[in-house]
Design a protein around this motif. Sequence first.
Motif, PDB file in Angstrom:
ATOM      1  N   GLY A  10       0.808  -1.216   0.000  1.00 57.76           N
ATOM      2  CA  GLY A  10       0.000   0.000   0.000  1.00 57.76           C
ATOM      3  C   GLY A  10       0.839   1.263   0.000  1.00 57.76           C
ATOM      4  O   GLY A  10       0.532   2.223  -0.717  1.00 57.76           O
ATOM      5  N   LEU A  11       1.907   1.264   0.778  1.00 53.68           N
ATOM      6  CA  LEU A  11       2.786   2.435   0.824  1.00 53.68           C
ATOM      7  C   LEU A  11       3.475   2.665  -0.523  1.00 53.68           C
ATOM      8  O   LEU A  11       3.592   3.807  -0.991  1.00 53.68           O
ATOM      9  CB  LEU A  11       3.830   2.262   1.935  1.00 53.68           C
ATOM     10  N   ILE A  12       3.912   1.586  -1.155  1.00 54.72           N
ATOM     11  CA  ILE A  12       4.543   1.709  -2.471  1.00 54.72           C
ATOM     12  C   ILE A  12       3.521   2.184  -3.501  1.00 54.72           C
ATOM     13  O   ILE A  12       3.819   3.051  -4.326  1.00 54.72           O
ATOM     14  CB  ILE A  12       5.198   0.377  -2.878  1.00 54.72           C
ATOM     15  N   TYR A  41      -0.451  -1.905  -9.828  1.00 56.53           N
ATOM     16  CA  TYR A  41       0.351  -1.535  -8.653  1.00 56.53           C
ATOM     17  C   TYR A  41      -0.390  -0.504  -7.808  1.00 56.53           C
ATOM     18  O   TYR A  41      -0.447  -0.625  -6.583  1.00 56.53           O
ATOM     19  CB  TYR A  41       1.705  -0.952  -9.067  1.00 56.53           C
ATOM     20  N   GLU A  42      -0.940   0.499  -8.464  1.00 56.85           N
ATOM     21  CA  GLU A  42      -1.631   1.556  -7.728  1.00 56.85           C
ATOM     22  C   GLU A  42      -2.920   1.057  -7.081  1.00 56.85           C
ATOM     23  O   GLU A  42      -3.346   1.599  -6.071  1.00 56.85           O
ATOM     24  CB  GLU A  42      -1.913   2.747  -8.645  1.00 56.85           C
ATOM     25  N   ARG A  43      -3.532   0.034  -7.658  1.00 50.13           N
ATOM     26  CA  ARG A  43      -4.743  -0.544  -7.064  1.00 50.13           C
ATOM     27  C   ARG A  43      -4.400  -1.623  -6.045  1.00 50.13           C
ATOM     28  O   ARG A  43      -5.285  -2.245  -5.466  1.00 50.13           O
ATOM     29  CB  ARG A  43      -5.646  -1.124  -8.155  1.00 50.13           C
ATOM     30  N   LYS A  44      -3.122  -1.852  -5.840  1.00 48.46           N
ATOM     31  CA  LYS A  44      -2.617  -2.813  -4.848  1.00 48.46           C
ATOM     32  C   LYS A  44      -2.974  -4.254  -5.194  1.00 48.46           C
ATOM     33  O   LYS A  44      -3.065  -5.112  -4.332  1.00 48.46           O
ATOM     34  CB  LYS A  44      -3.092  -2.446  -3.438  1.00 48.46           C
ATOM     35  N   VAL A  45      -3.177  -4.516  -6.495  1.00 53.54           N
ATOM     36  CA  VAL A  45      -3.464  -5.860  -6.974  1.00 53.54           C
ATOM     37  C   VAL A  45      -2.162  -6.640  -7.131  1.00 53.54           C
ATOM     38  O   VAL A  45      -2.113  -7.841  -6.905  1.00 53.54           O
ATOM     39  CB  VAL A  45      -4.238  -5.808  -8.312  1.00 53.54           C
ATOM     40  N   LYS A  46      -1.114  -5.922  -7.537  1.00 49.85           N
ATOM     41  CA  LYS A  46       0.210  -6.513  -7.720  1.00 49.85           C
ATOM     42  C   LYS A  46       1.241  -5.660  -7.006  1.00 49.85           C
ATOM     43  O   LYS A  46       1.042  -4.461  -6.816  1.00 49.85           O
ATOM     44  CB  LYS A  46       0.595  -6.567  -9.200  1.00 49.85           C
ATOM     45  N   SER A  47       2.353  -6.291  -6.677  1.00 47.57           N
ATOM     46  CA  SER A  47       3.479  -5.577  -6.095  1.00 47.57           C
ATOM     47  C   SER A  47       4.566  -5.459  -7.158  1.00 47.57           C
ATOM     48  O   SER A  47       4.935  -6.458  -7.780  1.00 47.57           O
ATOM     49  CB  SER A  47       3.996  -6.347  -4.879  1.00 47.57           C
ATOM     50  N   PRO A  48       5.105  -4.259  -7.392  1.00 49.54           N
ATOM     51  CA  PRO A  48       6.107  -4.112  -8.440  1.00 49.54           C
ATOM     52  C   PRO A  48       7.431  -4.774  -8.070  1.00 49.54           C
ATOM     53  O   PRO A  48       7.805  -4.826  -6.895  1.00 49.54           O
ATOM     54  CB  PRO A  48       6.276  -2.596  -8.562  1.00 49.54           C
ATOM     55  N   THR A  49       8.136  -5.253  -9.077  1.00 50.50           N
ATOM     56  CA  THR A  49       9.479  -5.784  -8.857  1.00 50.50           C
ATOM     57  C   THR A  49      10.442  -4.615  -8.691  1.00 50.50           C
ATOM     58  O   THR A  49      10.114  -3.463  -9.030  1.00 50.50           O
ATOM     59  CB  THR A  49       9.936  -6.637 -10.054  1.00 50.50           C
ATOM     60  N   THR A  50      11.628  -4.906  -8.217  1.00 49.09           N
ATOM     61  CA  THR A  50      12.630  -3.847  -8.103  1.00 49.09           C
ATOM     62  C   THR A  50      13.005  -3.315  -9.485  1.00 49.09           C
ATOM     63  O   THR A  50      13.252  -2.115  -9.641  1.00 49.09           O
ATOM     64  CB  THR A  50      13.879  -4.321  -7.351  1.00 49.09           C
ATOM     65  N   SER A  51      13.013  -4.179 -10.494  1.00 41.05           N
ATOM     66  CA  SER A  51      13.302  -3.727 -11.859  1.00 41.05           C
ATOM     67  C   SER A  51      12.228  -2.764 -12.353  1.00 41.05           C
ATOM     68  O   SER A  51      12.537  -1.753 -13.011  1.00 41.05           O
ATOM     69  CB  SER A  51      13.397  -4.914 -12.808  1.00 41.05           C
ATOM     70  N   LEU A  53      10.319  -0.868 -10.443  1.00 38.95           N
ATOM     71  CA  LEU A  53      10.483   0.377  -9.697  1.00 38.95           C
ATOM     72  C   LEU A  53      11.648   1.191 -10.252  1.00 38.95           C
ATOM     73  O   LEU A  53      11.550   2.418 -10.358  1.00 38.95           O
ATOM     74  CB  LEU A  53      10.705   0.089  -8.207  1.00 38.95           C
ATOM     75  N   ALA A  54      12.737   0.533 -10.629  1.00 33.68           N
ATOM     76  CA  ALA A  54      13.883   1.236 -11.195  1.00 33.68           C
ATOM     77  C   ALA A  54      13.512   1.901 -12.516  1.00 33.68           C
ATOM     78  O   ALA A  54      13.916   3.036 -12.785  1.00 33.68           O
ATOM     79  CB  ALA A  54      15.053   0.266 -11.378  1.00 33.68           C
TER      80      ALA A  54
END
Length: 79
Positions: A10-12, A41-51, A53-54
Amino acid sequence: MQLTDPILVGLIANRLCEVREDHGHTKEYVLHATGLNISDYERKVKSPTTSSLAKFCALYHMTLAEFFAPIDYPPKNSF
């Protein structure tokens, strides 16, 4: 055992939205510029990978450290 932390997800999600909106961009703009569909990601359905996010950070000329700087989690006394 839970593999993802819903609070962190949620924070991300909130941070992604904040950065995108601060620049006046739509989710579609991010998709066309990076190939990232950040809607999930914004709907919190998935969590983004570090790639992912980069790649998002590169679009906004920021480092991962700058992206995560406002996120104060987990609380220092939580363990």
